[in-house]
Scaffold this motif. Structure first.
Motif, PDB file in Angstrom:
ATOM      1  N   TYR A 139       2.260   1.807  -3.458  1.00  0.00           N
ATOM      2  CA  TYR A 139       1.268   2.302  -4.411  1.00  0.00           C
ATOM      3  C   TYR A 139       0.968   3.779  -4.167  1.00  0.00           C
ATOM      4  O   TYR A 139       0.897   4.576  -5.110  1.00  0.00           O
ATOM      5  CB  TYR A 139      -0.015   1.484  -4.311  1.00  0.00           C
ATOM      6  N   LEU A 140       0.787   4.163  -2.906  1.00  0.00           N
ATOM      7  CA  LEU A 140       0.490   5.557  -2.599  1.00  0.00           C
ATOM      8  C   LEU A 140       1.647   6.471  -2.986  1.00  0.00           C
ATOM      9  O   LEU A 140       1.438   7.568  -3.518  1.00  0.00           O
ATOM     10  CB  LEU A 140       0.178   5.708  -1.112  1.00  0.00           C
ATOM     11  N   GLY A 154       0.817  -1.211   0.000  1.00  0.00           N
ATOM     12  CA  GLY A 154       0.000   0.000   0.000  1.00  0.00           C
ATOM     13  C   GLY A 154       0.846   1.254   0.000  1.00  0.00           C
ATOM     14  O   GLY A 154       0.545   2.226  -0.704  1.00  0.00           O
ATOM     15  N   ASP A 206      -7.434   2.020 -10.479  1.00  0.00           N
ATOM     16  CA  ASP A 206      -6.741   2.900  -9.540  1.00  0.00           C
ATOM     17  C   ASP A 206      -7.598   3.161  -8.306  1.00  0.00           C
ATOM     18  O   ASP A 206      -7.087   3.196  -7.174  1.00  0.00           O
ATOM     19  CB  ASP A 206      -6.383   4.222 -10.212  1.00  0.00           C
ATOM     20  N   SER A 231      -5.421  -0.055  -0.368  1.00  0.00           N
ATOM     21  CA  SER A 231      -4.017   0.204  -0.054  1.00  0.00           C
ATOM     22  C   SER A 231      -3.706   0.223   1.437  1.00  0.00           C
ATOM     23  O   SER A 231      -2.543   0.161   1.824  1.00  0.00           O
ATOM     24  CB  SER A 231      -3.573   1.535  -0.685  1.00  0.00           C
ATOM     25  N   ASN A 232      -4.729   0.323   2.282  1.00  0.00           N
ATOM     26  CA  ASN A 232      -4.484   0.402   3.721  1.00  0.00           C
ATOM     27  C   ASN A 232      -5.086  -0.806   4.425  1.00  0.00           C
ATOM     28  O   ASN A 232      -6.303  -0.855   4.645  1.00  0.00           O
ATOM     29  CB  ASN A 232      -5.077   1.686   4.295  1.00  0.00           C
ATOM     30  N   LEU A 245      -7.474   0.026  -6.106  1.00  0.00           N
ATOM     31  CA  LEU A 245      -6.204  -0.130  -5.399  1.00  0.00           C
ATOM     32  C   LEU A 245      -6.022   0.919  -4.302  1.00  0.00           C
ATOM     33  O   LEU A 245      -5.439   0.623  -3.252  1.00  0.00           O
ATOM     34  CB  LEU A 245      -5.046  -0.066  -6.397  1.00  0.00           C
ATOM     35  N   ILE A 246      -6.514   2.132  -4.548  1.00  0.00           N
ATOM     36  CA  ILE A 246      -6.468   3.151  -3.499  1.00  0.00           C
ATOM     37  C   ILE A 246      -7.252   2.666  -2.281  1.00  0.00           C
ATOM     38  O   ILE A 246      -6.806   2.759  -1.134  1.00  0.00           O
ATOM     39  CB  ILE A 246      -7.044   4.483  -4.013  1.00  0.00           C
ATOM     40  N   GLY A 290       1.206   7.962   2.224  1.00  0.00           N
ATOM     41  CA  GLY A 290       2.122   6.825   2.189  1.00  0.00           C
ATOM     42  C   GLY A 290       3.036   6.793   3.383  1.00  0.00           C
ATOM     43  O   GLY A 290       3.282   5.736   3.985  1.00  0.00           O
TER      44      GLY A 290
END
Length: 208
Positions: free
Chosen positions: A82-83, A79, A118, A125-126, A121-122, A201
């Motif tokens: 990605y961020l 994550g 996107d 991501s956490n 995935l956002i 991030g």
């Protein structure tokens, strides 16, 4: 679940969902860049991620993360990567052409599939969201009654609150886009959004 319990849950998630975070910033930035209509694909991606996380928490998958710090850290580092990557793209203005009057940026228009991906995935991501949901949702479930219908109501309510705020941020993005006709302002927008994603991030990297 009583109506009072549901109303308390709705009030809590409505306030929580409206807080600025990676999902909301992503929706706002996408609305600025690709327009309100095309940003619906990003909203669908973010909402899909939220529903997946909530369903996973209701199914007890958070226990797997708690029992496996290595798995949790692996998801957390993914994550973070990605961020940070998204922040760098936004900082450099490489996250798609801005959909503002007079802008003729070189990046090609972003496809709907990528917009959805996107957003998904956002939202994923956490991994801490899964742990939060697993601790938060059961507080509003009555153990003496069938739990599956109650979790379904809570998940639909949470998703509805998220979707409302997605719309608010997307409309805000469209209003903001009208002000980004000057190159200096567009660069400032890129720097600000990129810096915020990098900050998210860094925050995720620092969590334990």
């Amino acid at each position: 679940m009583t109506f009072q319990t549901w109303w308390l849950f709705f009030g809590a998630v409505f306030l929580l969902s409206g807080k600025p975070g990676p999902n909301m910033l992503h929706i706002l930035a996408r609305s600025v860049r690709v327009g309100l209509r095309r940003s619906l694909a990003a909203m669908a991606g973010c909402l899909s991620a939220v529903v997946l996380v909530l369903v996973a928490s209701a199914a007890g998958l958070s226990a797997v993360l708690l029992a496996s710090p290595v798995l949790f850290d692996g998801l957390r580092y993914a994550g973070v990567a990605y961020l940070v990557g998204l922040g760098i793209r936004a900082w450099r203005g490489r996250d798609g052409a801005l959909d503002v009057p007079g802008h003729t940026g070189s990046p090609a228009p972003v496809g709907l599939r990528r917009l959805y991906r996107d957003g998904l995935l956002i939202g994923l991501s956490n991994p801490k969201l899964l742990l939060f949901a697993s601790a938060f949702l059961p507080q509003f479930v009555e153990p003496a009654r069938p739990q599956a219908p109650q979790f379904a109501i809570l998940i639909v309510t949470f998703a509805g609150a998220e979707l409302f705020w997605y719309g608010v941020y997307a409309l805000g993005g469209r209003r903001l886009a009208a002000s980004l006709t000057r190159p200096a302002l567009r660069r400032a927008f890129d720097r600000i959004t990129g810096g915020i994603f990098l900050g998210f991030g860094a925050m995720l990297l620092g969590t334990r």
